[in-house]
Design a protein around this motif. Structure first.
Motif, PDB file in Angstrom:
ATOM      1  N   ARG A 266      -8.025   4.119 -24.837  1.00 23.30           N
ATOM      2  CA  ARG A 266      -7.291   3.335 -23.668  1.00 23.30           C
ATOM      3  C   ARG A 266      -6.702   3.620 -22.935  1.00 23.30           C
ATOM      4  N   GLN A 267      -4.976   3.644 -23.841  1.00 23.13           N
ATOM      5  CA  GLN A 267      -4.307   3.732 -23.387  1.00 23.13           C
ATOM      6  C   GLN A 267      -3.956   5.274 -22.112  1.00 23.13           C
ATOM      7  N   ARG A 268      -4.345   6.172 -23.025  1.00 28.72           N
ATOM      8  CA  ARG A 268      -4.777   7.486 -21.829  1.00 28.72           C
ATOM      9  C   ARG A 268      -5.154   7.012 -20.330  1.00 28.72           C
ATOM     10  N   ALA A 269      -6.547   6.249 -20.987  1.00 31.00           N
ATOM     11  CA  ALA A 269      -6.807   6.250 -19.796  1.00 31.00           C
ATOM     12  C   ALA A 269      -6.403   5.272 -18.334  1.00 31.00           C
ATOM     13  N   GLN A 270      -5.963   4.497 -19.463  1.00 30.35           N
ATOM     14  CA  GLN A 270      -4.318   3.738 -18.001  1.00 30.35           C
ATOM     15  C   GLN A 270      -3.847   4.772 -17.404  1.00 30.35           C
ATOM     16  N   ILE A 271      -3.190   5.728 -17.996  1.00 28.75           N
ATOM     17  CA  ILE A 271      -2.161   6.744 -17.477  1.00 28.75           C
ATOM     18  C   ILE A 271      -2.852   7.761 -16.911  1.00 28.75           C
ATOM     19  N   ALA A 272      -4.402   8.129 -16.504  1.00 28.57           N
ATOM     20  CA  ALA A 272      -4.477   9.514 -15.778  1.00 28.57           C
ATOM     21  C   ALA A 272      -5.082   7.395 -14.382  1.00 28.57           C
ATOM     22  N   ARG A 273      -5.557   6.587 -15.021  1.00 29.00           N
ATOM     23  CA  ARG A 273      -5.582   5.872 -13.834  1.00 29.00           C
ATOM     24  C   ARG A 273      -4.410   6.082 -12.586  1.00 29.00           C
ATOM     25  N   ALA A 274      -3.153   5.574 -13.024  1.00 33.08           N
ATOM     26  CA  ALA A 274      -1.939   6.198 -12.506  1.00 33.08           C
ATOM     27  C   ALA A 274      -1.635   7.455 -11.810  1.00 33.08           C
ATOM     28  N   LEU A 275      -1.958   8.281 -12.907  1.00 32.36           N
ATOM     29  CA  LEU A 275      -2.109   9.691 -12.186  1.00 32.36           C
ATOM     30  C   LEU A 275      -2.852   9.759 -10.689  1.00 32.36           C
ATOM     31  N   ALA A 276      -3.611   9.140 -10.934  1.00 35.61           N
ATOM     32  CA  ALA A 276      -4.828   9.201 -10.089  1.00 35.61           C
ATOM     33  C   ALA A 276      -4.468   8.694  -8.821  1.00 35.61           C
ATOM     34  N   GLN A 277      -3.049   7.900  -8.530  1.00 29.98           N
ATOM     35  CA  GLN A 277      -1.798   7.341  -7.474  1.00 29.98           C
ATOM     36  C   GLN A 277      -1.322   9.031  -7.609  1.00 29.98           C
ATOM     37  N   GLU A 278      -1.322   9.588  -7.771  1.00 29.81           N
ATOM     38  CA  GLU A 278      -0.704  10.632  -7.161  1.00 29.81           C
ATOM     39  C   GLU A 278       1.337   9.846  -6.874  1.00 29.81           C
ATOM     40  N   PRO A 279       1.545   8.959  -7.748  1.00 31.11           N
ATOM     41  CA  PRO A 279       2.839   8.142  -7.381  1.00 31.11           C
ATOM     42  C   PRO A 279       4.163   9.366  -7.224  1.00 31.11           C
ATOM     43  N   ARG A 280       5.084   9.395  -7.495  1.00 34.18           N
ATOM     44  CA  ARG A 280       6.274  10.239  -7.781  1.00 34.18           C
ATOM     45  C   ARG A 280       7.523   9.770  -8.860  1.00 34.18           C
TER      46      ARG A 280
ATOM     47  N   SER B  66       0.817  -1.283  -0.284  1.00 34.34           N
ATOM     48  CA  SER B  66      -0.016   0.019  -0.339  1.00 34.34           C
ATOM     49  C   SER B  66       0.524   1.361   0.132  1.00 34.34           C
ATOM     50  N   GLU B  67       2.303   1.014   0.547  1.00 36.92           N
ATOM     51  CA  GLU B  67       2.949   2.492   1.365  1.00 36.92           C
ATOM     52  C   GLU B  67       3.612   2.394  -0.281  1.00 36.92           C
ATOM     53  N   ARG B  68       3.752   1.237  -0.728  1.00 37.01           N
ATOM     54  CA  ARG B  68       5.050   1.868  -2.199  1.00 37.01           C
ATOM     55  C   ARG B  68       4.046   1.874  -3.203  1.00 37.01           C
ATOM     56  N   ALA B  69       2.489   2.011  -3.535  1.00 36.54           N
ATOM     57  CA  ALA B  69       1.443   1.913  -4.386  1.00 36.54           C
ATOM     58  C   ALA B  69       1.057   3.721  -4.367  1.00 36.54           C
ATOM     59  N   ARG B  70       1.489   3.875  -3.085  1.00 36.29           N
ATOM     60  CA  ARG B  70       1.033   5.776  -3.349  1.00 36.29           C
ATOM     61  C   ARG B  70       2.536   6.117  -3.735  1.00 36.29           C
ATOM     62  N   ILE B  71       3.566   5.472  -3.914  1.00 40.02           N
ATOM     63  CA  ILE B  71       4.666   6.222  -4.705  1.00 40.02           C
ATOM     64  C   ILE B  71       5.094   5.852  -6.394  1.00 40.02           C
ATOM     65  N   VAL B  72       4.224   4.479  -6.444  1.00 37.00           N
ATOM     66  CA  VAL B  72       4.848   4.080  -7.690  1.00 37.00           C
ATOM     67  C   VAL B  72       3.461   3.459  -8.376  1.00 37.00           C
ATOM     68  N   ALA B  73       3.397   3.840  -9.773  1.00 39.11           N
ATOM     69  CA  ALA B  73       2.085   3.391 -10.353  1.00 39.11           C
ATOM     70  C   ALA B  73       2.767   2.619 -11.820  1.00 39.11           C
ATOM     71  N   VAL B  74       2.173   1.487 -12.113  1.00 42.25           N
ATOM     72  CA  VAL B  74       2.944   0.717 -13.426  1.00 42.25           C
ATOM     73  C   VAL B  74       1.400   0.946 -14.543  1.00 42.25           C
TER      74      VAL B  74
ATOM     75  N   TYR C 225     -12.938   3.826 -13.838  1.00 48.00           N
ATOM     76  CA  TYR C 225     -11.407   3.337 -13.801  1.00 48.00           C
ATOM     77  C   TYR C 225     -10.905   4.184 -13.688  1.00 48.00           C
ATOM     78  N   VAL C 226     -10.268   5.491 -13.283  1.00 51.28           N
ATOM     79  CA  VAL C 226      -9.607   6.205 -13.243  1.00 51.28           C
ATOM     80  C   VAL C 226      -9.756   5.788 -11.618  1.00 51.28           C
ATOM     81  N   GLU C 227     -10.656   5.916 -11.058  1.00 54.37           N
ATOM     82  CA  GLU C 227     -10.477   5.930 -10.104  1.00 54.37           C
ATOM     83  C   GLU C 227      -9.624   5.607  -8.726  1.00 54.37           C
ATOM     84  N   LEU C 228     -10.082   4.140  -9.452  1.00 53.92           N
ATOM     85  CA  LEU C 228      -9.212   2.604  -8.963  1.00 53.92           C
ATOM     86  C   LEU C 228      -7.888   3.256  -8.444  1.00 53.92           C
TER      87      LEU C 228
END
Length: 266
Positions: free
Chosen positions: A146-160, A76-84, A100-103
Protein backbone atom coordinates in the motif's frame (compact mmCIF):
# COMPACT_ATOMS: atom_id res chain seq x y z
CA UNK A 1 24.24 32.15 -7.33
CA UNK A 2 22.13 29.02 -7.68
CA UNK A 3 18.58 29.43 -6.36
CA UNK A 4 17.61 26.58 -3.99
CA UNK A 5 14.82 24.34 -5.18
CA UNK A 6 13.02 24.99 -1.89
CA UNK A 7 13.88 27.59 0.72
CA UNK A 8 12.37 28.34 4.13
CA UNK A 9 13.17 31.52 6.01
CA UNK A 10 12.48 32.12 9.72
CA UNK A 11 9.40 29.89 9.74
CA UNK A 12 7.12 30.03 12.73
CA UNK A 13 3.78 28.41 13.48
CA UNK A 14 1.42 28.48 16.46
CA UNK A 15 -1.87 26.83 17.37
CA UNK A 16 -5.14 28.79 17.26
CA UNK A 17 -4.69 29.30 21.01
CA UNK A 18 -1.31 30.91 20.42
CA UNK A 19 0.85 28.00 21.59
CA UNK A 20 4.07 27.98 19.52
CA UNK A 21 4.83 24.77 17.60
CA UNK A 22 7.74 25.95 15.42
CA UNK A 23 10.05 28.92 15.80
CA UNK A 24 12.65 30.45 13.47
CA UNK A 25 13.22 27.52 11.08
CA UNK A 26 15.39 28.25 8.03
CA UNK A 27 16.37 25.62 5.43
CA UNK A 28 17.67 25.50 1.86
CA UNK A 29 16.92 22.35 -0.16
CA UNK A 30 18.89 21.72 -3.36
CA UNK A 31 18.00 19.50 -6.31
CA UNK A 32 18.69 15.87 -5.46
CA UNK A 33 18.78 16.32 -1.69
CA UNK A 34 17.17 13.70 0.52
CA UNK A 35 16.31 15.54 3.72
CA UNK A 36 15.29 13.59 6.81
CA UNK A 37 13.34 15.59 9.41
CA UNK A 38 13.80 13.94 12.80
CA UNK A 39 13.08 14.73 16.42
CA UNK A 40 11.17 13.48 19.47
CA UNK A 41 7.39 13.21 19.49
CA UNK A 42 5.83 16.67 19.55
CA UNK A 43 8.91 18.41 18.13
CA UNK A 44 6.95 19.81 15.17
CA UNK A 45 8.13 17.46 12.39
CA UNK A 46 4.82 16.98 10.59
CA UNK A 47 3.97 20.68 10.97
CA UNK A 48 7.28 21.59 9.31
CA UNK A 49 6.61 19.17 6.45
CA UNK A 50 3.15 20.71 5.93
CA UNK A 51 4.62 24.22 5.82
CA UNK A 52 7.41 23.25 3.40
CA UNK A 53 4.95 21.50 1.06
CA UNK A 54 2.49 24.39 1.05
CA UNK A 55 -0.25 22.39 2.75
CA UNK A 56 -0.30 24.91 5.61
CA UNK A 57 0.63 28.58 5.85
CA UNK A 58 3.25 29.75 8.38
CA UNK A 59 2.41 32.27 11.06
CA UNK A 60 5.82 33.84 10.51
CA UNK A 61 8.48 33.63 7.82
CA UNK A 62 8.08 32.28 4.29
CA UNK A 63 8.64 29.31 1.98
CA UNK A 64 9.87 29.75 -1.59
CA UNK A 65 9.62 27.10 -4.30
CA UNK A 66 11.82 27.64 -7.37
CA UNK A 67 12.40 31.18 -6.13
CA UNK A 68 8.69 32.00 -5.84
CA UNK A 69 6.53 32.23 -2.70
CA UNK A 70 4.80 28.86 -2.45
CA UNK A 71 1.75 30.48 -0.84
CA UNK A 72 1.16 32.50 -4.03
CA UNK A 73 1.18 29.45 -6.32
CA UNK A 74 -2.19 28.12 -7.54
CA UNK A 75 -2.78 24.63 -6.03
CA UNK A 76 -2.82 23.05 -9.50
CA UNK A 77 0.61 24.48 -10.32
CA UNK A 78 2.05 23.47 -6.96
CA UNK A 79 0.69 19.92 -7.45
CA UNK A 80 2.74 19.63 -10.65
CA UNK A 81 5.91 20.30 -8.66
CA UNK A 82 5.17 18.85 -5.21
CA UNK A 83 3.73 15.45 -4.28
CA UNK A 84 2.86 14.51 -0.71
CA UNK A 85 2.37 11.07 0.85
CA UNK A 86 0.85 11.61 4.30
CA UNK A 87 0.87 9.19 7.20
CA UNK A 88 -2.92 9.40 7.56
CA UNK A 89 -3.79 8.89 3.86
CA UNK A 90 -6.59 6.33 3.62
CA UNK A 91 -7.31 5.28 0.01
CA UNK A 92 -10.69 3.76 -0.77
CA UNK A 93 -10.18 0.04 -0.17
CA UNK A 94 -12.31 -0.84 -3.22
CA UNK A 95 -10.34 1.13 -5.79
CA UNK A 96 -7.96 -0.85 -7.98
CA UNK A 97 -4.26 -0.03 -7.76
CA UNK A 98 -3.98 1.26 -11.34
CA UNK A 99 -6.99 3.54 -10.88
CA UNK A 100 -5.56 4.80 -7.59
CA UNK A 101 -2.19 5.60 -9.17
CA UNK A 102 -3.99 7.35 -12.03
CA UNK A 103 -5.29 9.90 -9.52
CA UNK A 104 -1.80 11.35 -9.56
CA UNK A 105 -2.41 12.56 -13.11
CA UNK A 106 -5.22 14.94 -12.05
CA UNK A 107 -2.95 18.03 -11.89
CA UNK A 108 -1.97 17.35 -15.52
CA UNK A 109 -5.52 16.82 -16.85
CA UNK A 110 -5.92 18.13 -20.41
CA UNK A 111 -2.19 18.66 -20.89
CA UNK A 112 -1.41 15.32 -22.58
CA UNK A 113 -3.19 12.66 -24.62
CA UNK A 114 -4.99 9.83 -22.83
CA UNK A 115 -2.38 7.35 -24.06
CA UNK A 116 0.45 9.53 -22.71
CA UNK A 117 -1.26 9.72 -19.31
CA UNK A 118 -1.68 5.92 -19.31
CA UNK A 119 1.99 5.43 -20.19
CA UNK A 120 3.07 7.57 -17.23
CA UNK A 121 0.81 5.59 -14.89
CA UNK A 122 2.32 2.34 -16.20
CA UNK A 123 5.82 3.75 -15.67
CA UNK A 124 4.98 4.65 -12.05
CA UNK A 125 3.67 1.12 -11.45
CA UNK A 126 6.82 -0.37 -12.95
CA UNK A 127 9.19 1.85 -10.95
CA UNK A 128 7.49 0.82 -7.70
CA UNK A 129 7.25 -2.89 -8.58
CA UNK A 130 3.45 -2.93 -8.71
CA UNK A 131 2.73 -4.06 -12.29
CA UNK A 132 1.58 -7.50 -11.13
CA UNK A 133 -0.76 -5.90 -8.58
CA UNK A 134 -2.26 -3.27 -10.88
CA UNK A 135 -5.71 -4.90 -10.93
CA UNK A 136 -5.85 -5.68 -7.22
CA UNK A 137 -8.04 -3.65 -4.86
CA UNK A 138 -6.17 -1.37 -2.49
CA UNK A 139 -7.81 -3.10 0.49
CA UNK A 140 -6.17 -6.39 -0.44
CA UNK A 141 -2.60 -5.06 -0.27
CA UNK A 142 -0.13 -5.50 2.55
CA UNK A 143 1.15 -2.44 4.40
CA UNK A 144 4.33 -2.29 2.32
CA UNK A 145 2.44 -2.75 -0.95
CA UNK A 146 0.00 0.00 0.00
CA UNK A 147 2.87 2.38 0.75
CA UNK A 148 4.40 1.60 -2.63
CA UNK A 149 1.05 2.33 -4.29
CA UNK A 150 0.93 5.70 -2.53
CA UNK A 151 4.42 6.48 -3.78
CA UNK A 152 3.42 5.34 -7.29
CA UNK A 153 0.47 7.75 -7.21
CA UNK A 154 2.87 10.51 -6.17
CA UNK A 155 5.29 9.59 -8.98
CA UNK A 156 2.45 9.80 -11.49
CA UNK A 157 2.26 13.51 -10.62
CA UNK A 158 5.77 13.92 -12.09
CA UNK A 159 6.86 16.03 -9.11
CA UNK A 160 10.16 17.79 -8.55
CA UNK A 161 9.90 17.19 -4.79
CA UNK A 162 8.43 14.19 -2.97
CA UNK A 163 7.27 14.73 0.63
CA UNK A 164 6.84 11.68 2.88
CA UNK A 165 5.36 11.84 6.39
CA UNK A 166 6.64 8.84 8.37
CA UNK A 167 6.34 6.50 5.36
CA UNK A 168 7.67 3.46 7.23
CA UNK A 169 5.06 3.45 10.01
CA UNK A 170 3.43 0.05 10.52
CA UNK A 171 6.00 -1.74 8.34
CA UNK A 172 8.29 -4.53 9.48
CA UNK A 173 12.05 -3.78 9.60
CA UNK A 174 12.82 -5.37 6.22
CA UNK A 175 9.96 -3.54 4.49
CA UNK A 176 11.11 -0.22 5.99
CA UNK A 177 14.56 -0.54 4.49
CA UNK A 178 13.21 -1.75 1.14
CA UNK A 179 10.80 1.18 0.89
CA UNK A 180 13.47 3.79 1.57
CA UNK A 181 15.86 2.09 -0.86
CA UNK A 182 13.14 2.44 -3.49
CA UNK A 183 12.65 6.13 -2.68
CA UNK A 184 16.40 6.81 -2.74
CA UNK A 185 16.64 5.40 -6.27
CA UNK A 186 13.86 7.59 -7.71
CA UNK A 187 16.15 10.47 -8.77
CA UNK A 188 13.92 12.97 -6.96
CA UNK A 189 14.42 15.55 -4.26
CA UNK A 190 12.87 13.99 -1.16
CA UNK A 191 11.85 15.48 2.18
CA UNK A 192 10.81 12.84 4.69
CA UNK A 193 9.75 12.82 8.32
CA UNK A 194 11.35 9.70 9.80
CA UNK A 195 10.71 8.21 13.21
CA UNK A 196 13.20 5.34 13.09
CA UNK A 197 16.71 6.77 13.52
CA UNK A 198 18.32 3.57 12.23
CA UNK A 199 16.98 4.36 8.75
CA UNK A 200 18.40 7.88 8.55
CA UNK A 201 22.16 7.44 7.91
CA UNK A 202 21.81 5.28 4.78
CA UNK A 203 18.88 7.25 3.35
CA UNK A 204 19.47 10.93 4.02
CA UNK A 205 21.99 13.29 2.46
CA UNK A 206 20.79 16.09 4.77
CA UNK A 207 19.24 15.95 8.24
CA UNK A 208 17.18 18.51 10.16
CA UNK A 209 16.90 17.79 13.88
CA UNK A 210 13.99 19.42 15.71
CA UNK A 211 13.50 19.79 19.44
CA UNK A 212 10.78 21.81 21.20
CA UNK A 213 9.86 23.42 17.88
CA UNK A 214 13.38 24.68 17.15
CA UNK A 215 16.07 23.55 14.72
CA UNK A 216 18.97 22.26 16.82
CA UNK A 217 21.03 20.76 13.98
CA UNK A 218 20.90 20.94 10.19
CA UNK A 219 23.34 19.84 7.52
CA UNK A 220 24.95 16.78 5.92
CA UNK A 221 23.88 13.61 7.71
CA UNK A 222 27.24 12.77 9.37
CA UNK A 223 27.47 16.30 10.81
CA UNK A 224 23.85 16.80 11.90
CA UNK A 225 23.77 13.32 13.43
CA UNK A 226 26.64 13.92 15.81
CA UNK A 227 26.94 11.88 18.98
CA UNK A 228 26.41 14.98 21.11
CA UNK A 229 23.22 15.99 19.26
CA UNK A 230 21.72 12.49 19.35
CA UNK A 231 22.48 12.17 23.08
CA UNK A 232 21.09 15.64 23.85
CA UNK A 233 17.89 15.33 21.78
CA UNK A 234 17.01 11.63 22.05
CA UNK A 235 18.85 10.51 25.17
CA UNK A 236 20.61 7.66 23.36
CA UNK A 237 24.16 6.98 22.16
CA UNK A 238 25.32 6.96 18.55
CA UNK A 239 28.21 4.69 17.60
CA UNK A 240 29.86 4.43 14.18
CA UNK A 241 31.52 1.04 13.76
CA UNK A 242 33.14 -0.93 10.93
CA UNK A 243 30.81 -3.52 9.42
CA UNK A 244 32.03 -7.00 10.44
CA UNK A 245 31.53 -8.49 6.96
CA UNK A 246 31.47 -5.57 4.48
CA UNK A 247 33.80 -2.70 3.66
CA UNK A 248 31.56 0.04 5.08
CA UNK A 249 30.66 1.76 8.31
CA UNK A 250 27.47 1.08 10.24
CA UNK A 251 25.68 3.42 12.63
CA UNK A 252 24.35 1.95 15.86
CA UNK A 253 21.94 3.69 18.23
CA UNK A 254 22.13 2.41 21.78
CA UNK A 255 20.33 3.25 25.00
CA UNK A 256 23.13 4.19 27.46
CA UNK A 257 23.40 2.45 30.81
CA UNK A 258 24.25 5.77 32.47
CA UNK A 259 23.20 9.36 31.82
CA UNK A 260 26.65 10.94 31.66
CA UNK A 261 28.94 8.74 29.58
CA UNK A 262 29.99 10.54 26.42
CA UNK A 263 27.62 13.45 27.00
CA UNK A 264 30.31 15.99 26.22
CA UNK A 265 31.92 14.14 23.35
CA UNK A 266 31.09 14.79 19.64
Amino acid sequence: MTVPLLSASALGFSTAAGEPILQDISLDISVGDRLAIIGPNGAGKTTLLRLLSGMALPGAGSVSLLGRPIAAMPPSERARIVAVVGQSDQPDRRIEVRDYVELGRIPHAGRLSRSAHAALVSEALERTGLVALANREMGSLSGGERQRAQIARALAQEPRILFLDEPTNHLDPRARGTLLELVAELDLTVIAVLHDLHLVPRFATQVAVLQHGGLVAYGPAPEALSRATVRSVFGIDLLRLPHPHEDREITVFDIPLTTDIGANHP
